[in-house]
Motif scaffolding. Structure first.
Motif, PDB file in Angstrom:
ATOM      1  N   GLY A 198     -12.684 -10.104  -8.710  1.00 41.57           N
ATOM      2  CA  GLY A 198     -13.161 -10.034  -7.327  1.00 41.57           C
ATOM      3  C   GLY A 198     -14.005  -8.789  -7.124  1.00 41.57           C
ATOM      4  O   GLY A 198     -14.835  -8.448  -7.967  1.00 41.57           O
TER       5      GLY A 198
ATOM      6  N   TYR B 264      -4.031 -12.991  -9.206  1.00 39.61           N
ATOM      7  CA  TYR B 264      -4.363 -14.058  -8.247  1.00 39.61           C
ATOM      8  C   TYR B 264      -5.675 -14.762  -8.615  1.00 39.61           C
ATOM      9  O   TYR B 264      -6.306 -15.347  -7.744  1.00 39.61           O
ATOM     10  CB  TYR B 264      -4.431 -13.506  -6.813  1.00 39.61           C
ATOM     11  CG  TYR B 264      -3.090 -13.000  -6.345  1.00 39.61           C
ATOM     12  CD1 TYR B 264      -2.094 -13.885  -5.959  1.00 39.61           C
ATOM     13  CD2 TYR B 264      -2.801 -11.641  -6.347  1.00 39.61           C
ATOM     14  CE1 TYR B 264      -0.841 -13.432  -5.573  1.00 39.61           C
ATOM     15  CE2 TYR B 264      -1.547 -11.181  -5.964  1.00 39.61           C
ATOM     16  CZ  TYR B 264      -0.579 -12.081  -5.575  1.00 39.61           C
ATOM     17  OH  TYR B 264       0.668 -11.638  -5.192  1.00 39.61           O
TER      18      TYR B 264
ATOM     19  N   VAL C 175     -12.767 -17.216 -16.836  1.00 46.10           N
ATOM     20  CA  VAL C 175     -11.585 -16.991 -17.665  1.00 46.10           C
ATOM     21  C   VAL C 175     -11.309 -18.188 -18.586  1.00 46.10           C
ATOM     22  O   VAL C 175     -10.546 -18.072 -19.541  1.00 46.10           O
ATOM     23  CB  VAL C 175     -10.318 -16.715 -16.823  1.00 46.10           C
ATOM     24  CG1 VAL C 175     -10.499 -15.504 -15.941  1.00 46.10           C
ATOM     25  CG2 VAL C 175      -9.913 -17.920 -15.995  1.00 46.10           C
TER      26      VAL C 175
ATOM     27  N   SER D 189     -17.754 -15.239  -9.518  1.00 44.50           N
ATOM     28  CA  SER D 189     -18.640 -15.133  -8.363  1.00 44.50           C
ATOM     29  C   SER D 189     -19.636 -13.978  -8.520  1.00 44.50           C
ATOM     30  O   SER D 189     -19.238 -12.803  -8.536  1.00 44.50           O
ATOM     31  CB  SER D 189     -17.783 -14.927  -7.097  1.00 44.50           C
ATOM     32  OG  SER D 189     -18.515 -14.272  -6.097  1.00 44.50           O
TER      33      SER D 189
ATOM     34  N   GLY E 258     -11.084 -12.130 -13.395  1.00 40.89           N
ATOM     35  CA  GLY E 258     -11.080 -12.630 -12.030  1.00 40.89           C
ATOM     36  C   GLY E 258     -10.890 -11.443 -11.095  1.00 40.89           C
ATOM     37  O   GLY E 258     -10.022 -11.428 -10.224  1.00 40.89           O
TER      38      GLY E 258
ATOM     39  N   TYR F  56     -14.047 -10.076   2.205  1.00 37.09           N
ATOM     40  CA  TYR F  56     -12.839  -9.992   1.361  1.00 37.09           C
ATOM     41  C   TYR F  56     -12.634  -8.549   0.902  1.00 37.09           C
ATOM     42  O   TYR F  56     -11.535  -7.993   1.000  1.00 37.09           O
ATOM     43  CB  TYR F  56     -12.993 -10.915   0.143  1.00 37.09           C
ATOM     44  CG  TYR F  56     -11.824 -10.894  -0.825  1.00 37.09           C
ATOM     45  CD1 TYR F  56     -10.859 -11.897  -0.800  1.00 37.09           C
ATOM     46  CD2 TYR F  56     -11.677  -9.867  -1.766  1.00 37.09           C
ATOM     47  CE1 TYR F  56      -9.784 -11.879  -1.683  1.00 37.09           C
ATOM     48  CE2 TYR F  56     -10.610  -9.838  -2.648  1.00 37.09           C
ATOM     49  CZ  TYR F  56      -9.673 -10.848  -2.603  1.00 37.09           C
ATOM     50  OH  TYR F  56      -8.598 -10.830  -3.479  1.00 37.09           O
TER      51      TYR F  56
ATOM     52  N   ILE G  15      -5.050 -18.929  -9.465  1.00 35.34           N
ATOM     53  CA  ILE G  15      -4.495 -19.767  -8.399  1.00 35.34           C
ATOM     54  C   ILE G  15      -5.449 -20.864  -7.940  1.00 35.34           C
ATOM     55  O   ILE G  15      -5.058 -21.735  -7.175  1.00 35.34           O
ATOM     56  CB  ILE G  15      -4.061 -18.913  -7.180  1.00 35.34           C
ATOM     57  CG1 ILE G  15      -5.262 -18.204  -6.535  1.00 35.34           C
ATOM     58  CG2 ILE G  15      -3.000 -17.907  -7.581  1.00 35.34           C
ATOM     59  CD1 ILE G  15      -4.889 -17.449  -5.230  1.00 35.34           C
TER      60      ILE G  15
END
Ligand code: SAM
Length: 208
Positions: free
Chosen positions: A53, A112, A95, A74, A51, A18, A115
């Protein structure tokens, strides 16, 4: 498996591909950059990339001069974020349950990252964002526009993962923000680009 476990497992699996795939995405996305630039101009005080990432936005917002840290469900995503941005602070967390004092932030970005949350749990995220923002603080979110649950299995980040992705009309998120006590500042819906499957939505809110 709970939705949080499913999301965590999925993003732990694809964290590195990713990060590689989206490394230059922001540079090719003038709309994302425009919304983030406006956010950076109006925000004062510490900012949470909620979030985050691999931290691609966290790094961008730091480059824009913001005091920003990242949080993600994660642990693998957080490991990649720490490797990529060793000077920034990253935390594993949700969150839906922020380990932060009331009114401690000037801004929250949720790009994002809402979602994958079932609609009935989204009010909790907005209540948390409202709680941790100081009066005058801003929340900005990005999301996929549409209706309903999509793509339960996907392979676009390399390994096939099981992931719930919810599409919502802009008005749905606007309503959640209003119910949590936010004033809406701006909304934008743009058409899908050649590489996207759906329109994209952006909303900015201010805590009165
Ligand atoms: C589509 S990625 C977006 C990551 C980053 N914001 C970006 O734009 O590249 C969604 C991210 O949200 C995180 N996420 C999903 N639900 C979360 C939750 N409840 N709390 C914290 N992070 C969450 C996932 O782990 C994943 O890293």
């Amino acid at each position: 498996m709970s939705h949080l476990d499913r999301t965590r497992t999925a993003y732990d699996t694809v964290a590195r591909p990713y990060a590689t795939l989206l490394k230059d995405e922001l540079r090719q996305n003038p709309w994302d950059r425009a919304v983030l630039a406006a956010f950076a101009e109006v925000v004062t005080g510490p900012v949470l990339d909620a979030g985050c990432g691999p931290g691609r936005l966290t790094g961008h917002l730091a480059d824009l001069g913001l005091a920003v840290g990242g949080l993600d469900l994660s642990p693998e995503m957080i490991a990649v974020a720490r490797e990529t941005h060793p000077l920034l602070e990253f935390t594993v967390g949700s969150v839906l349950d922020l380990d932060l004092p009331e009114a401690s932030l000037g801004g929250v970005v949720a790009w994002y990252s809402l979602i994958h949350t079932p609609p009935e749990e989204l009010p909790r995220a907005f209540t948390e964002f409202h709680r941790v923002l100081a009066p005058g603080g801003h929340l900005v979110i990005a999301f996929k526009v549409g209706d309903g649950l999509r793509h339960p299995m996907m392979g676009s980040y390399g390994p096939t993962i099981e992931l719930d992705i919810w599409w919502h009309p802009v008005g749905f998120f606007a309503g959640l923000g209003a119910s949590a006590g936010f004033a809406e500042v701006a909304r934008l819906e743009r058409a899908a680009s050649e590489t996207e499957h759906q329109p994209q939505g952006y909303l900015m809110f201010r805590k009165p």
